[in-house]
Design an enzyme around this catalytic site. Structure first.
Site, mmCIF file in Angstrom:
data_model
loop_
_atom_site.group_PDB
_atom_site.id
_atom_site.type_symbol
_atom_site.label_atom_id
_atom_site.label_comp_id
_atom_site.label_asym_id
_atom_site.label_seq_id
_atom_site.Cartn_x
_atom_site.Cartn_y
_atom_site.Cartn_z
ATOM 1 N N GLU A 65 -5.553 50.091 -16.631
ATOM 2 C CA GLU A 65 -5.259 48.650 -16.590
ATOM 3 C C GLU A 65 -4.179 48.353 -17.641
ATOM 4 O O GLU A 65 -4.220 48.883 -18.757
ATOM 5 C CB GLU A 65 -6.535 47.859 -16.920
ATOM 6 C CG GLU A 65 -6.316 46.343 -16.880
ATOM 7 C CD GLU A 65 -7.553 45.531 -17.254
ATOM 8 O OE1 GLU A 65 -8.402 46.016 -18.029
ATOM 9 O OE2 GLU A 65 -7.651 44.381 -16.767
ATOM 10 N N LYS A 139 -6.343 41.075 -9.836
ATOM 11 C CA LYS A 139 -7.700 41.031 -10.415
ATOM 12 C C LYS A 139 -8.403 39.735 -9.986
ATOM 13 O O LYS A 139 -7.897 38.628 -10.238
ATOM 14 C CB LYS A 139 -7.587 41.119 -11.938
ATOM 15 C CG LYS A 139 -8.893 41.291 -12.678
ATOM 16 C CD LYS A 139 -8.601 41.522 -14.172
ATOM 17 C CE LYS A 139 -9.793 41.899 -14.977
ATOM 18 N NZ LYS A 139 -9.427 42.270 -16.370
ATOM 19 N N CYS A 180 -11.014 46.478 -13.776
ATOM 20 C CA CYS A 180 -11.859 46.299 -14.953
ATOM 21 C C CYS A 180 -13.041 45.361 -14.733
ATOM 22 O O CYS A 180 -14.032 45.757 -14.155
ATOM 23 C CB CYS A 180 -11.001 45.888 -16.152
ATOM 24 S SG CYS A 180 -11.820 46.338 -17.703
HETATM 25 N N1 LIG Z 1 -10.067 44.047 -19.284
HETATM 26 C C1 LIG Z 1 -11.299 43.750 -18.916
HETATM 27 O O1 LIG Z 1 -11.543 43.203 -17.862
HETATM 28 C C2 LIG Z 1 -12.360 44.164 -19.882
HETATM 29 C C3 LIG Z 1 -13.751 44.087 -19.307
HETATM 30 C C4 LIG Z 1 -14.795 44.359 -20.329
HETATM 31 O O2 LIG Z 1 -14.528 44.873 -21.408
HETATM 32 C C5 LIG Z 1 -16.164 44.008 -19.973
HETATM 33 O O3 LIG Z 1 -17.041 44.115 -20.842
HETATM 34 O O4 LIG Z 1 -16.423 43.597 -18.839
#
Ligand SMILES: NC(=O)CCC(=O)C(=O)O
Length: 307
Positions: A65, A139, A180
């Site tokens: 990411e 996203k 993510c």
């Molecule tokens: N960049 C993200 O989306 C981080 C996601 C993350 O750390 C989480 O705990 O969920």
């Protein structure tokens, strides 16, 4: 209170038969890259890692990411590229396209900040072996969390959420994409499984608070619940950076097993995917046949509205 669900209202067709991918066994490369404030360096560096993964036999390469920019709301507007405006406006995706074409591999290009009109997105581009952009995933679930004294981050300060789940047919199978925080939403993974995905790729950058507890757990849960492969790719940790990433890029098999992983330093993981394992595990544990669709249903809005 009595349930108002009536079985005849269930409009979701049963999960698709798994499509036959062009190849069923191949190597995947997960490039856990160090990311700096120098965008040109990040692009050159990512290219070298992709080339190394391909030299080691990877037919599918996954990046982290936000690999061309520091992960921060201050940086997103500065590093953002207009992907649809062509190679001059998007040097990062131009590199990915050229690398995919020259190396004849599929690339799930991590994510970069994308500018589209007056909006910014966190966007993953998927390139085919001919270098063509097959799909773009923006996203869907923005990373807005507040754990006092530990971590507060609000992607929504700068970014807009995507509106479309992404499943793409490639030479290395049908791939669902999440970025993510998207991994936390099990319905998205279920939807991809119902649409016949063999593999879900999640470029991600979990943090030092949630990473140790949740990162592997979520990946294994998505894989074992849906009996498919899950691949994640994170940036390497920069302990002095503004956002400290957990790292630990990983490949999980359809039985929930960790097939390959790493710690937090830069690394290129090469591991084998064998889609016959999906059939095997679905035969061992026939969850899809045993699912009680008469009692509960995941409604696939897109498929039901197009029926
Ligand atoms: N960049 C993200 O989306 C981080 C996601 C993350 O750390 C989480 O705990 O969920």
């Amino acid at each position: 209170m009595a349930s108002t669900f009536k079985p005849e209202q269930a409009r979701v067709p049963p999960a698709l038969q798994l499509p036959s991918p062009p190849i069923t066994k191949f190597k995947i490369g997960l490039c856990q890259l160090s990311v700096t404030a120098d965008k040109e360096r990040n692009i050159v560096h990512a290219r070298a890692a992709i080339e190394e993964a391909a030299e080691k036999g990877a037919k599918l390469v996954v990046l982290p990411e936000i690999w061309n920019s520091p992960y921060s709301n201050d940086s997103f507007p500065i590093y953002a590229e207009d992907i649809d405006a062509g190679p001059d406006a998007s040097p990062s995706t131009a590199m990915l396209s050229e690398a995919a074409r020259l190396l004849k591999i599929t690339i799930v290009g991590g994510s970069i900040p994308e500018r589209s009109g007056d909006k910014l997105y966190n966007t993953c581009c998927i390139f085919d072996t001919d270098g063509k952009l097959k799909a773009k995933h923006r996203k869907i679930h923005l990373f807005d969390i507040d754990i006092p004294g530990k971590i507060t981050f609000k992607e929504s300060q700068t970014l807009t959420a995507g509106e479309t789940p992404t499943v793409v047919d490639t030479e290395v199978g049908r791939i669902g994409i999440g970025i993510c925080y998207d991994i936390r939403f099990q319905e998205l993974a279920m939807l991809y499984a119902a649409r016949g995905a063999h593999l879900i790729c999640y470029p991600g950058a979990f943090n030092m608070t949630t990473g140790p507890l949740h990162w592997e757990l979520l990946q294994r849960a998505r894989a074992v619940d849906n009996q498919l492969y899950v691949a994640t790719c994170a940036p390497a940790r920069d302990a002095g950076g503004g956002y400290v990433a957990w790292g630990h890029s990983t490949l999980i098999g359809p039985f929930g097993e960790v097939l390959a992983t790493t710690e937090h330093d830069e690394a290129i993981i090469i591991s084998e995917i064998d889609y016959s394992q999906i059939d095997l595990r679905r035969t061992n544990l026939p969850l899809e046949k045993q699912r009680r669709g008469d009692l509960y249903q995941l409604v696939d809005v897109q498929r039901s509205s197009s029926q």
